[in-house]
Write a protein that holds these residues in place. Structure first.
Motif, short mmCIF file in Angstrom:
data_model
loop_
_atom_site.label_atom_id
_atom_site.label_comp_id
_atom_site.label_asym_id
_atom_site.label_seq_id
_atom_site.Cartn_x
_atom_site.Cartn_y
_atom_site.Cartn_z
N PHE A 141 23.81 10.60 -16.23
CA PHE A 141 23.17 9.05 -15.87
C PHE A 141 22.00 8.91 -16.82
O PHE A 141 21.89 7.66 -17.07
N VAL A 149 17.19 9.27 -11.42
CA VAL A 149 18.06 9.07 -10.35
C VAL A 149 17.54 10.16 -9.24
O VAL A 149 17.84 9.91 -8.08
N ILE A 215 24.89 6.86 -4.62
CA ILE A 215 24.60 6.40 -5.90
C ILE A 215 25.07 4.80 -6.11
O ILE A 215 24.24 4.36 -7.15
N VAL A 218 21.80 3.40 -5.73
CA VAL A 218 20.84 3.50 -6.90
C VAL A 218 21.27 2.60 -8.23
O VAL A 218 20.25 2.20 -8.79
#
Length: 325
Positions: A141, A149, A215, A218
């Motif tokens: 990420f 994250v 996810i 995010v």
């Protein structure tokens, strides 16, 4: 069929191919071991595919979010260069046969010159061979510009509720992911000494689903924040009160409100895209309303929003929309 062990052997004799098939009933221990390994490996495979897909989507949209290559985070530009070297060193092999030399270097060439739009091929960023443990996932990420994250994902309400209701304080998102990877590796390459029950396997699969949705939240939050930073949105108001049925009272900026329009709103300090289902001013419903600054209006959204939440209107079509994932 899971209870049947099918052994197929083939051999050729006197130019005639024979394929005798032998069926034997597996004992309960072998059956349970087989099911455990199959579920664990399949669940992890689906998770890995999801991660690769969402990274590909993010990298496809990142040049739109950050039009100037030199403004990309240094981590992204560094990984881009590393990826180019990695792939060029393996050019022509089966893994990268779909890429031409131009495909590999074009993004860096056009981006560094600043004369046209650039691209970020996902193959240049998915060069990690290790399975996606928590630490590997965070590194990935970070390398594509999704820093922070680890702290942001803890704000996702659905994940925190799931962890609390199913595990109390005995597990965390990172410990469960690492456990999944460990069990996957044991199922694929090692010796399995302990199997999970059906209930535990189902709960593990449910965790992966909830974690993947977190996810998405995010990544959507990161996309919206990039749009706000890039001046592609404007602040339309703030939530001053929440009512039932997803209705919120808003103190508006000077702008136009319309039923069916898409907004960027915050919930638990995370941005997401929401749609206006209806709007009222002084108990009168409107299809379209031009609000002066400070006007109080009520809108019904298709999702929940936090008290004191921020509301932005877009100047462009949304880049990343969670409903499309």
């Amino acid at each position: 069929l899971s209870a049947i062990n099918i052994q197929i052997t083939s051999h050729a004799q006197d130019s005639q191919i024979q394929t005798p098939t032998q069926f034997t009933i597996a004992n309960p221990v072998e059956w349970k071991l087989f099911d455990h390994c199959a579920v664990v490996m399949r669940v992890y495979a689906l998770f890995e595919t999801f991660i690769d897909d969402i990274i590909a989507l993010w990298l496809k949209e990142l040049p739109t979010l950050v039009p100037k290559y030199e403004l990309l985070p240094e981590e992204v530009r560094k990984q881009h260069r590393i990826g180019i070297a990695h792939v060029l060193n393996r050019f022509g092999g089966p893994q990268y046969q779909h890429l031409s030399e131009y495909d590999i270097v074009e993004g860096l060439y056009t981006g560094s010159r600043g004369v046209s739009s650039y691209s970020l091929p996902v193959d240049l960023f998915l060069i990690e061979t290790r399975n996606y443990t928590w630490s590997v996932l965070l590194q990935l990420f970070n390398s594509v510009g999704l820093a922070g994250v680890e702290s942001t994902i803890k704000k996702v309400e659905s994940l925190t509720v799931f962890m609390s209701s199913h595990f109390g304080g005995s597990e965390t998102p990172d410990s469960l992911l690492n456990m999944l990877v460990e069990r996957r590796n044991s199922a694929a390459h090692g010796e399995v000494n302990q199997t999970l029950s059906i209930a535990e396997l189902v709960r593990l699969a449910e965790y992966v689903i909830v974690f993947c949705r977190a996810i998405v939240s995010v990544v959507e939050d990161s996309s919206i924040r990039q749009e706000i930073a890039g001046g592609k949105t404007f602040k339309a108001g703030r939530v001053i009160r929440r009512f039932h049925n997803r209705i919120v009272g808003i103190e508006s900026e000077e702008c136009v409100w319309q039923g069916g329009m898409e907004l960027y709103v915050t919930h638990n300090d995370l941005f997401f895209s929401a749609r206006v289902e209806s709007l009222q001013v002084d108990y009168v419903e409107h299809a379209v309303y031009r609000a002066p600054k400070g006007q109080k209006i009520a809108i019904r959204l298709n999702d929940a929003v936090s008290s004191r939440g921020k509301i932005y209107q877009r100047l462009v079509t949304p880049i990343f929309h969670a409903e499309n994932i």
